[in-house]
Write a protein that holds these residues in place. Sequence first.
Motif, short mmCIF file in Angstrom:
data_model
loop_
_atom_site.label_atom_id
_atom_site.label_comp_id
_atom_site.label_asym_id
_atom_site.label_seq_id
_atom_site.Cartn_x
_atom_site.Cartn_y
_atom_site.Cartn_z
N SER A 1 0.94 -1.33 0.06
CA SER A 1 -0.29 -0.02 0.47
C SER A 1 0.66 1.51 -0.22
O SER A 1 0.40 2.22 -0.31
N ILE A 2 2.12 1.30 0.48
CA ILE A 2 2.86 2.03 0.46
C ILE A 2 3.18 3.11 -0.73
O ILE A 2 3.65 2.40 -1.16
N THR A 3 3.06 4.01 -1.20
CA THR A 3 3.39 4.89 -2.95
C THR A 3 5.23 5.92 -2.40
O THR A 3 5.18 5.53 -0.94
N ASN A 4 5.66 5.62 -3.57
CA ASN A 4 7.23 6.71 -4.06
C ASN A 4 6.74 8.25 -3.46
O ASN A 4 7.40 8.25 -2.33
N ALA A 5 5.17 8.87 -3.52
CA ALA A 5 5.04 9.79 -3.14
C ALA A 5 5.08 9.65 -1.24
O ALA A 5 5.82 10.97 -1.26
N GLU A 6 4.42 8.81 -0.35
CA GLU A 6 4.94 8.78 0.89
C GLU A 6 6.30 8.50 1.60
O GLU A 6 6.66 9.42 2.30
N ARG A 7 6.93 7.70 0.57
CA ARG A 7 8.54 7.34 1.21
C ARG A 7 9.55 8.73 0.95
O ARG A 7 10.07 8.87 1.46
N LEU A 8 8.76 9.61 -0.12
CA LEU A 8 9.37 10.93 -0.15
C LEU A 8 9.14 12.16 1.01
O LEU A 8 9.40 12.93 1.33
N ILE A 9 7.60 12.05 1.07
CA ILE A 9 7.40 12.85 2.73
C ILE A 9 8.21 12.99 3.52
O ILE A 9 8.63 13.27 4.70
N LEU A 10 9.18 11.14 3.75
CA LEU A 10 9.46 10.87 5.02
C LEU A 10 10.90 11.82 4.37
O LEU A 10 11.77 11.97 5.95
N LYS A 11 11.82 11.46 3.44
CA LYS A 11 12.61 12.29 3.01
C LYS A 11 13.02 13.48 3.41
O LYS A 11 13.80 13.77 3.85
N GLU A 12 11.78 14.10 3.16
CA GLU A 12 11.49 15.21 3.27
C GLU A 12 11.12 16.14 4.67
O GLU A 12 11.75 17.03 5.08
N TRP A 13 10.87 15.74 5.10
CA TRP A 13 10.27 15.33 7.05
C TRP A 13 11.88 15.53 7.56
O TRP A 13 12.05 15.88 8.28
N ILE A 14 12.85 14.54 7.32
CA ILE A 14 14.03 14.51 7.50
C ILE A 14 15.07 15.48 7.68
O ILE A 14 15.31 15.81 8.11
N LYS A 15 14.59 15.53 5.71
CA LYS A 15 16.05 16.88 5.96
C LYS A 15 15.31 18.41 7.07
O LYS A 15 15.73 19.15 6.66
N GLN A 16 13.64 18.07 6.84
CA GLN A 16 13.86 19.68 7.26
C GLN A 16 13.51 19.30 9.11
O GLN A 16 12.84 20.53 9.81
N GLY A 17 14.18 18.89 9.49
CA GLY A 17 14.22 17.92 11.14
C GLY A 17 13.30 17.70 11.56
O GLY A 17 14.08 17.16 13.05
N ALA A 18 12.59 16.24 10.75
CA ALA A 18 12.77 15.79 11.59
C ALA A 18 11.26 15.96 13.24
O ALA A 18 11.30 15.23 13.91
N VAL A 19 10.70 16.51 13.03
CA VAL A 19 10.14 17.52 13.45
C VAL A 19 8.61 16.71 14.35
O VAL A 19 7.83 16.02 12.54
N PHE A 20 8.44 16.09 15.22
CA PHE A 20 6.96 15.42 15.40
C PHE A 20 5.68 16.93 15.62
O PHE A 20 5.80 17.83 15.86
N PRO A 21 4.70 16.37 15.16
CA PRO A 21 3.54 17.06 15.04
C PRO A 21 3.15 17.47 16.87
O PRO A 21 3.36 17.37 17.51
N LYS A 22 2.69 19.25 16.63
CA LYS A 22 2.76 19.96 17.91
C LYS A 22 1.24 19.48 18.80
O LYS A 22 0.28 18.96 17.68
N ARG A 23 1.66 19.03 20.02
CA ARG A 23 0.60 18.59 21.16
C ARG A 23 -0.21 19.46 21.61
O ARG A 23 0.11 20.59 21.70
N ARG A 24 -1.13 19.62 21.69
CA ARG A 24 -2.44 20.27 22.71
C ARG A 24 -1.79 20.17 23.54
O ARG A 24 -1.73 19.04 24.56
#
Length: 593
Positions: free
Chosen positions: A105-128
């Motif tokens: 089910s995973i797509t190449n676009a989703e794989r590249l999301i992980l690459k860009e996320w790491i590149k941008q600092g691998a920040v997790f979503p902010k929590r309330r």
Amino acid sequence: MKPFFLTILALLLGNQFTQAAENQSELSLKAFAVLKTHCYRCHGVEQLVKGLDVLNHKSLTANNGGEEFEAYYVVPGNPDQSELWQSVDPENAYMPKEGSAEAASITNAERLILKEWIKQGAVFPKRRMREFISTKTILSAMRDYLFQAKADDRKFLRFFTFTHLYNNNEKVTGYDLRLYKAALSKVANSLSYQRSMHLPQAVPGSEGTVFVVDLRRLGWDQRNIWLEVLKQYPYGLKYDYVQDEETQQIAKDLALLSESSLPFVRADWFVFMASQPPLYHTILDLPETIQGLEQRLEVDFHKNYQNGWKAGGLGRAGFGRSGVSRQNRLVERHKTGAGAYWISYDFKPRRARGDLVRFPLGPEFEGNKFNRHSFLHDGGEVIFNLPNGLQAYMLADGQGNRLDIPAPADVVFDSAAVSGTPAIINGLSCMSCHRNGMISNLKDEIRGANAVGGTILDKVKSLYPPSDVMDRWLEQDSRRFQTALQEATGPFLQVEEDAKKPITEFPEPVGKVAGQYLADLAPLEIALELGIENVEILQAKIEANRELLKLGLGTLTQQPAGTIKREKWETLDGTSLYQDVAVELRIGTAVQH
């Protein structure tokens, strides 16, 4: 005109920064969703790689190479040095595992999301951010709950608190809190012989951080079970001498109404301690021998051995290796009024009479005409259905005596090390391993081995059914357990975006809580467990108090700050270190039972 242009420039730059922050936030959400959808089942729910939880930022970014070399699943800002990206890179991907639903089910676009996320600092979503809840608030919530309860019910109502976890905005997510609550419900109902499930209920006014149970509905109103719990409890405090007179009065009201000096305990402590001996054995009232347990469950081994599987007796499967032993293993099923009773026969290495192919007809007993072909075993695990459909467990030695200590590692072991070591501990290790009930794919290797013949082979075939029969039993028993598991934990787990997720796709909550509970305590955890909102306040109190330094808390004020082992924090020697610190800080005085 100059101030005007500066204002315009500031607005433009501000918009750029705002847009960048929004983009990063959106990227974090997308990356988190990819990890949860395509990675979390194996590396979070099932923990196929020990210590790796892809939804835990610390787990992803910590050094997993040990002292000899450094290795990281994620190096923020550097995808090429991140094992996570290396494993999903479309050019040379080996994750998700080939053949899995995630790989399909995973797509190449989703794989590249992980690459860009790491590149941008691998920040997790902010929590309330959750507002801090004080000790007075939860004491008031419990007191008010008892005020509104029927007078005759009050002495049976007992509370479990999650407040110190809720207050930990930095490390405990809303999803984590759901797992904690599910774990409490699972453990409580796994220690009950009642037919109906009894779910802990949130106490109004506590922001969902205090839950209540009725001891009668769990069958815990007998044998002084709550007192047995309190005997082990290292966090008990009373508030008779605190400076706030209102808190003093609330605590006195609570004790009076509940008819208990301590009607509440911490939920994470209870989940960890009540899921293992001695509390596990005490609350379940487990007999001291296999024979005693079989008598209670009305399992007649000798009759079932004589009748065999076709006549409704016992059925067996033997196989060369299992997930908990390097030796061959035999499992055996009996039918009970509540469902099923399973027992395994396990062996030490190099035991001549431990070869199930040659000796398939044990164990030895008086009157067994097949004793010459009977195995000699060294231990075993029992799994039996409780009346509510959940499972209970018991470990025994080769003579059938209950083990109150971990099982010998040369007989069985826990590769997941749920208890902190590979040792199998009754209850805790078993709940984690049997997260979905009985383990499937027990392919018997004895029935068709043809190592014996004649009447011996006839007896083997009467005890070892064809694989389709065993598969049917396993599926039936697992379905019963999963139905009960959903009833016990579903209301806490199957909510919000996970409302339609099958219960089998969630992490096993008890093992998850145990792993988090055993972690070393940093200054933040120490402060919150003491009911102190601010780490700096705790550190200032330590530096100003010689007695606290003598108790070993000076390590928490160092740079970088040290930690305290959970075992050290709560080990009872009259009182625990936690209680000693609380007394010195005038937070409360120790309650002993």
